[in-house]
Design an enzyme around this catalytic site. Structure first.
Site, PDB file in Angstrom:
ATOM      1  CB  VAL A  13      20.284  30.316  25.619  1.00  0.00           C
ATOM      2  CG1 VAL A  13      21.285  29.904  24.539  1.00  0.00           C
ATOM      3  CG2 VAL A  13      19.203  29.252  25.767  1.00  0.00           C
ATOM      4  CE  LYS A 102      11.729  27.294  20.114  1.00  0.00           C
ATOM      5  NZ  LYS A 102      12.480  27.347  21.383  1.00  0.00           N
ATOM      6  CD  GLU A 126      23.272  21.302  15.078  1.00  0.00           C
ATOM      7  OE1 GLU A 126      22.220  20.670  15.326  1.00  0.00           O
ATOM      8  OE2 GLU A 126      23.942  21.117  14.051  1.00  0.00           O
ATOM      9  N   GLY A 131      18.193  21.499  21.071  1.00  0.00           N
ATOM     10  CA  GLY A 131      19.132  21.905  22.116  1.00  0.00           C
ATOM     11  C   GLY A 131      20.542  21.442  21.804  1.00  0.00           C
ATOM     12  CB  ILE A 133      20.216  16.657  19.892  1.00  0.00           C
ATOM     13  CG1 ILE A 133      19.673  16.203  21.243  1.00  0.00           C
ATOM     14  CG2 ILE A 133      20.319  15.474  18.932  1.00  0.00           C
ATOM     15  CD1 ILE A 133      18.246  15.726  21.186  1.00  0.00           C
ATOM     16  CD  GLU A 187       9.379  29.719  29.164  1.00  0.00           C
ATOM     17  OE1 GLU A 187       9.258  30.649  29.992  1.00  0.00           O
ATOM     18  OE2 GLU A 187      10.471  29.352  28.712  1.00  0.00           O
ATOM     19  CE  LYS A 202      12.332  23.273  19.548  1.00  0.00           C
ATOM     20  NZ  LYS A 202      12.300  22.588  20.864  1.00  0.00           N
ATOM     21  N   GLY A 305      17.566  23.913  27.695  1.00  0.00           N
ATOM     22  CA  GLY A 305      18.345  24.267  28.869  1.00  0.00           C
ATOM     23  C   GLY A 305      19.587  25.050  28.516  1.00  0.00           C
TER      24      GLY A 305
END
Length: 434
Positions: A13, A102, A126, A131, A133, A187, A202, A305
């Protein structure tokens, strides 16, 4: 006016964020006003997908937080510590924070929100859920005039990929998990995803936003997919359902102590094939918000992603940068728990929740077993939608029952009575049903 950005972490990221900030052409003009000033990395010599001046890199994250040229700190390193401490240190230094973490927000969000309020800085999150969205800002702003009745969704791409493959190909869980790890969708240690813990983090955040108060993360009932059998996924398809790992937060009313009573949970769920969430496949996420007066609104897209998550991170940076350019000085606390100032929430006892259920029983293949099972359900006032025998061989049978909505305490009492029947060998599977 250029705004200095400090980046904590340059993994998947972080590299995505750096790529956006260092290539502003064709993007919103405010991106060109953002300048990377300092980046914390574990290994400064590691090859990276984006070329960066070596002098920007540091192995000491505190250097990033304390750099006077850094005005916004972006935390994308993950984990609980030192991420939590670094976020709090940045706030104490009077710097706004953008984070995709998160786990930290679900467990320490109220502490972080209080610190941000005292310092008059922003903490935006956000990228922590969904991700790319946009769901955090809509819950805080666009849907703010609604009474939110229910938030439910598929908010872990790894498990959705695995379940989609199991449904469409009849593949076994362990086989698909191994392939997901090879493809980078899972992972090396997939426990947080397949155990449902990532989704629980989340939904804790989303529940806090939707209902105006913090939700104790450790109290959220959480069941993952690691024990799910391909047989149940197949039976669900035969009966007109698709199995999804759902995270749900539902408002049940006001409790006796004046708090808002919520049912918040994560578990594999049979979703009717004509439901909007049933067609969300692969690594995609979807969040369904049901409110008054808006009705039903669904947010859909890539849930993880480098690209989608970096997009959400930069959107938060631009939000803060835009406020600064307009002469704002902070003080308008805007993190997840801004709503905690106006409500107190509590989680309902699991035994008092009501759900539809799918049950698979292994029994002897003998006359009268289905009738005795039905009697046990009837004794506890559990209404049955369907009861079918799907397989029988060698004197053994499998019976699948789908119930109508029933209080969990009554359902469990009926299951206990069924397990005591002489013709019933085991309750092989028990899943929730929409």
């Amino acid at each position: 006016m250029t705004i200095g950005i400090g980046l904590l972490g340059l993994g998947t990221v972080g590299a995505g964020v750096a790529e956006i900030l260092t290539s502003p052409g064709g993007r919103h003009p405010l991106v060109a006003e953002l300048e990377l000033r300092r980046i914390a990395v574990r290994d400064p010599n590691r090859p990276r997908p984006v070329a960066l001046p070596p002098e920007l890199l540091s192995t000491d994250p505190e250097e990033v937080v304390n750099d006077p040229s850094v005005e916004i700190v972006v935390e994308v390193m993950g984990g609980l510590e030192p991420a939590r401490s670094l976020i709090l240190a940045a706030i104490a230094a009077g710097k706004s924070v953008v984070t995709a973490n998160k786990a930290v927000i679900a467990r320490h969000g109220e502490e972080i929100a209080d610190a941000a309020a005292r310092q008059g800085v922003y903490v935006l999150i956000e990228a922590a859920v969904g991700g790319g969205i946009p769901i955090i800002e809509p819950l805080k702003q666009s849907l703010g005039g609604n009474r939110i009745q229910r938030v439910s969704g598929i908010i872990n791409g790894t498990t959705n990929y695995i379940l989609s493959r199991m449904t469409d190909e009849g593949a076994a869980y362990t086989e698909v998990l191994a392939e997901a790890q090879k493809l980078g969708y899972a992972e090396a240690d997939p426990a947080a995803d397949v155990g449902g813990h990532d989704a629980a983090d989340k939904i804790a955040i989303l529940a806090g936003l939707a209902y105006g108060g913090s939700v104790e993360r450790s109290l959220i009932p959480t069941v993952g997919i690691s024990d799910l059998q391909a047989r149940d996924v197949s039976y669900a398809s035969q009966l007109g359902y698709r199995v999804k790992l759902l995270a749900v937060a539902q408002h049940l009313g006001t409790a006796a102590d004046g708090s808002e009573c919520l049912d918040v949970r994560v578990h594999p769920t049979l979703v009717p094939s004509d439901h909007p969430l049933a067609v969300v496949n692969g690594v995609n996420n979807a969040i369904l918000v049901e409110g008054d007066p808006v009705g039903r609104v669904m947010f859909y897209g890539p849930g993880a992603g480098a690209g989608p998550t970096a997009s959400a991170v930069v959107a938060d940076i631009l939000n803060i940068a835009g406020i600064r350019q307009m002469g704002g000085t902070g003080g308008g606390l805007d993190p997840l728990l801004a709503a905690s100032r106006w409500r107190r929430c509590s989680l309902v006892e699991t035994s008092r929740t009501s759900h539809r259920n799918y049950v698979r029983l292994q029994t002897s293949d003998q006359a009268g077993v289905i009738g005795r099972i039905g009697s046990c359900f009837g004794h506890e006032d559990v209404s049955i939608q369907s009861i079918v025998q799907l397989e029988a061989s060698g004197g053994q049978a499998e019976i699948v029952v789908i119930t109508h909505e029933v209080e969990e305490a009554r359902f469990q009492a009926a299951l206990a009575a069924i397990q005591a029947l002489s013709g019933v060998q085991s309750v092989a599977a028990c899943l929730r049903t929409l």
